[in-house]
Design an enzyme around this catalytic site. Structure first.
Site, PDB file in Angstrom:
ATOM      1  N   ASP A  33       0.820  -1.209   0.000  1.00  0.00           N
ATOM      2  CA  ASP A  33       0.000   0.000   0.000  1.00  0.00           C
ATOM      3  C   ASP A  33       0.859   1.266   0.000  1.00  0.00           C
ATOM      4  OD1 ASP A  33      -2.669   1.413   0.612  1.00  0.00           O
ATOM      5  OD2 ASP A  33      -1.401   2.052   2.288  1.00  0.00           O
ATOM      6  N   GLU A  89       1.339  -0.117  -4.952  1.00  0.00           N
ATOM      7  CA  GLU A  89       0.564   1.101  -5.166  1.00  0.00           C
ATOM      8  C   GLU A  89       1.537   2.258  -4.978  1.00  0.00           C
ATOM      9  OE1 GLU A  89      -3.197   3.683  -3.452  1.00  0.00           O
ATOM     10  OE2 GLU A  89      -1.927   2.547  -2.097  1.00  0.00           O
TER      11      GLU A  89
END
Length: 605
Positions: free
Chosen positions: A270, A303
């Site tokens: 993330d 990401e």
């Protein structure tokens, strides 16, 4: 709803254990070694429930250790100074939540039925993103796996499952990265989920958060202040100090733990743009590649808001979530251009063509939303499978004030056409839970914080939207759901019976048919696929082509406008996909409104 039966169970056989340099490690003969890095305290005690405190041995450089006769099920904490009592930062389980005692877990107690599973090649991935809490925890997700496999998905991606405060959380307030949250179930139940998925041919990926800790339950500041940097702030507070070897080890071992002990098939990292020491990313990828079993398919996805293509080199990360693709599709489907969507407002069809052909829209180009700051790196040299494309995900729904899905924001036919584009383009497709049957339920930002933190989170959430014109006044912001209210969580549940009713049944059939077509006609040819270019053919229409690995050419036409678009001549090849209502228009040389069509030209003999 499609259904599938579980295969016959093979005989049990394999156990897995990722040894950790910290935490509670079973060492045999009913003994457990406890180790913690607490450089701010010279004396640390091991506090086992029902026993006297045990002074831990100071090993130097901040490490403390004790080996004790105890086994699985033992509950313990660490004591430091006069009044600091903390859970284990490497706890494998927190049965009483983040502030309670940690529990010793025997990693080898679980017997894997499908321990010989080697995964699937990345090109076969069709991913469904899932929030475990909204499906009644690990056991609830396990019950749905056969249906997910029957629809054609080859992987599920669990949003973060590590321990967070309270009984519900959207996933990104975790504070103990090694402990599956007790609200979702036990370590054994999570392993059962993964083992069952493997028996059905499903990969299981996990979303991991290494860029910050949540606001409640992180005790590391109290005994290892050097874990954090005071010179860099992130949106969530002080940055984690990845310059320190102890910090690097904490997170690298966590990645290996999920992959080797829990047998996850891959990880999604993330918001890694918030990790200031980017070399740690490549270092961790290299360790994963060398420290997972030879022959296993292990997939690593990033990401990264900065579109950093350099991490997608061979031997590092397989792919990156392509937010650019989402953003331009969202502009085309909804007409929204506020916030970061402003970067895609001008000539959106041209920008969509670039995303299809080259991956990133922003490859070093100036960003209007960021005041002209250049964003991104060249990505046209990368294979199409280096990108994960989606129309919806947890961020893009949950970060909206009211959590609306595209089904509430765009015409049904346009969403269907966009879905076909995502599922038939060579990039790896991802859908969000419920999207596969067109759920209309929102996915809201939800938490379960204590009384002091709850109002701060509620008001902070509402302030985030103050810059938007429609939330300029207090009364408008007050309508934004309270993240801490139980109703906010319950409203976000996707109900399986939606897929059994119209129009859910029709959307589920469309998605299943498109995935089957992808696996039959496109996936076997993806290795070595390269773009043949893409171009806008209308204000909301594009044509994109790829030469596939066997020499065949796949061409997609997508028109998200309400008017037909003329085609320049009859496409060569075999029509792979044409909606029935669009056939007549194609015969007259036009692409019907809100239509995606696919043509495959076989390789020359």
């Amino acid at each position: 709803m499609l259904a599938a039966s579980l295969p016959a169970d093979p005989p049990p056989g394999r156990r897995f254990h990722q040894p950790l340099s910290a935490g509670a490690e079973p060492v045999g003969s009913g003994r457990t070694r406890f180790r913690i890095w607490a450089p701010d305290h010279g004396r640390v005690q091991l506090l086992i429930e029902g026993r006297d405190p045990i002074d831990m041995l100071a090993l130097g450089e901040g490490w403390h250790e004790a080996t004790v006769e105890c086994g699985a099920g033992t509950r313990y904490r660490y004591g430091m100074g006069e009044d600091l009592v903390v859970p284990d930062p490497v706890s494998r389980f927190q049965p009483e939540d983040v502030h309670g005692p940690s529990e010793v877990i025997d990693p080898e107690a679980f017997l894997w039925r499908h321990g010989d599973w080697r995964g699937r090649p990345w090109r076969e991935a069709v991913i469904l993103e899932v929030h475990a809490g909204l499906w009644e925890g690990f056991a609830g997700v396990t019950r749905r796996l056969a249906e997910i496999a029957a629809r054609g998905f080859t992987a599920i991606e669990l949003m973060p499952v590590n321990d967070f405060p309270g009984a519900r959380n959207w996933g990104y307030d975790g504070v103990l990265p090694y402990a599956p949250d007790h609200a979702y179930g036990s370590p054994e139940e999570l392993k059962t989920l993964i083992d069952t998925a493997h028996g059905l041919g499903l990969m299981v990926f996990l979303d991991v958060v290494y860029n910050h800790f949540g606001p409640d339950g992180n005790y590391i500041h109290g005994y290892a202040g050097g874990f954090f940097r005071t010179d860099i702030e992130t949106p969530w507070g002080e940055a984690i100090d990845f310059r320190r070897p102890e910090v690097r080890r904490h997170f690298t071992e966590n990645a290996l733990y999920w992959l080797n002990e829990y047998r996850f098939d891959g990880l999604r990292f993330d918001a890694v743009h918030a990790i200031p020491d980017a070399d740690w990313l490549d270092e961790t990828a290299a360790r994963i590649r060398s420290e997972t079993e030879p022959g296993r398919h292990v997939h690593l996805v990033l990401e990264h808001d900065g579109n950093a293509a350099r991490h997608l080199a061979p031997g590092l990360y397989d792919a990156q979530w392509n937010d650019d693709m989402h953003h331009v599709m969202h502009v085309l489907l909804t007409g929204e251009t506020d916030g970061y969507y402003a970067d895609y407002a001008e000539a959106p069809a041209d920008r969509l063509a670039r995303a299809l052909a080259e991956g990133f829209v922003y490859q070093g180009d100036p960003s209007p939303y960021r005041g002209g700051e250049r964003r991104g790196e060249p990505s046209g040299h990368l294979p199409p499978t280096a990108f994960v494309n989606f129309l919806q995900n947890h961020d893009q729904i949950g970060n909206r004030a009211f959590g609306e899905r595209l089904t509430s924001l765009a015409p049904v036919a346009a969403v269907a056409a966009a879905t076909a584009l995502i599922l038939l383009a060579p990039a790896i497709p991802l859908m969000f839970m419920g999207e596969d049957w067109g759920s209309t339920r929102p996915f809201l930002f939800f938490t379960d914080h204590h009384d002091e933190l709850a109002p701060l989170v509620r008001e902070g959430r509402r302030r985030e939207f103050a810059r938007f014109e429609r939330f300029a006044d207090d009364q408008a912001r007050a309508r934004i759901p309270d993240p801490n209210a139980a109703l906010t969580f319950e409203t976000s549940r996707t109900e399986a019976d939606e897929a059994a009713r119209e129009p859910g049944r029709a959307r589920a059939a469309l998605v299943a048919g498109l995935i089957a077509l992808r696996q039959r006609e496109i996936v076997p040819r993806l290795e070595g696929a390269v773009s043949e270019g893409a171009a806008a053919i209308g204000p909301k229409a594009v044509r994109a082509a790829w030469r596939l690995g066997d020499g065949a050419v796949l061409t997609l036409f997508c028109n998200l406008d309400g008017s037909p678009v003329p085609l320049d001549g009859k496409p060569e090849g075999r029509w792979l996909f044409v909606p029935p209502e669009a056939i007549e228009a194609l015969e007259t040389g036009a692409l019907a409104p809100m239509t995606t069509a696919a043509v495959l030209r076989e390789p020359e003999p």
